[in-house]
Scaffold this active site. Sequence first.
Site, PDB file in Angstrom:
ATOM      1  CG  HIS A  67       6.182  -0.712   3.262  1.00  0.00           C
ATOM      2  ND1 HIS A  67       5.472  -1.683   2.266  1.00  0.00           N
ATOM      3  CD2 HIS A  67       5.222   0.872   3.432  1.00  0.00           C
ATOM      4  CE1 HIS A  67       4.065  -0.669   1.856  1.00  0.00           C
ATOM      5  NE2 HIS A  67       4.364   0.267   2.542  1.00  0.00           N
ATOM      6  CG  HIS A 132      -3.575   0.934  -5.326  1.00  0.00           C
ATOM      7  ND1 HIS A 132      -3.295   1.748  -5.330  1.00  0.00           N
ATOM      8  CD2 HIS A 132      -2.688  -0.086  -4.367  1.00  0.00           C
ATOM      9  CE1 HIS A 132      -2.303   2.447  -4.423  1.00  0.00           C
ATOM     10  NE2 HIS A 132      -1.898   1.369  -3.549  1.00  0.00           N
TER      11      HIS A 132
END
Length: 211
Positions: A67, A132
């Site tokens: 990111h 997840h």
Amino acid sequence: VKQAISSPIGTLPLSDLAKGKKNACVVISDITRPVPNDVLLTPILKTIEDSGIPRKNITILIATGMHRPNLGAELERMVGSEIMTSYNIINHYCRKEADLRLIDTINGAPIEINRHYLDADLKILTGLIEPHMYAGYSGGRKSILPGIASFTTMTHMHSFKMIDHPDVTNCRLDGNPFHEAGEKVAKIAGVDFIANVVINKNRQMVGVFAG
């Protein structure tokens, strides 16, 4: 948080682990994860300093993965103005070769991790535990892989071959190669202490687990 880090699971209190160490690296989640970083960091940082590690020798490393970096007002929202202005805070850049070091290979793929973490005398991870879609559950080892790994490493970890495995899925750890790779890398990179939280649907912290 104070109670969790002073009475952790399966290890000595953070204050004991920090004694005699010259420097520390504390890994935190980036803006994409609803982790109460400021709440976690305040007692952790105080404990580290009270144990003899000077503030100037403490690095907060943001596990951005692939990111963008968290800067300015965004960073202030994450950690609070006091921590932002008082500590050395570094964003992980997955393509910045100067900050990466090869520590292993998995199925021929290089495993490269941020050197600021690797070089720390005291290594601390923080994060969030939740289901997840790849790792089974987030938290713990996931702060390192993919949190502070290289782009090349994550290309392998997020490859079709990896994510197409039937055991790479929510809430599954046994036989999950994504989870197993994360554990292997965490052991090689080294982890001295982890403080993870659980939150409710309103993003309120309802549990802290350290060890």
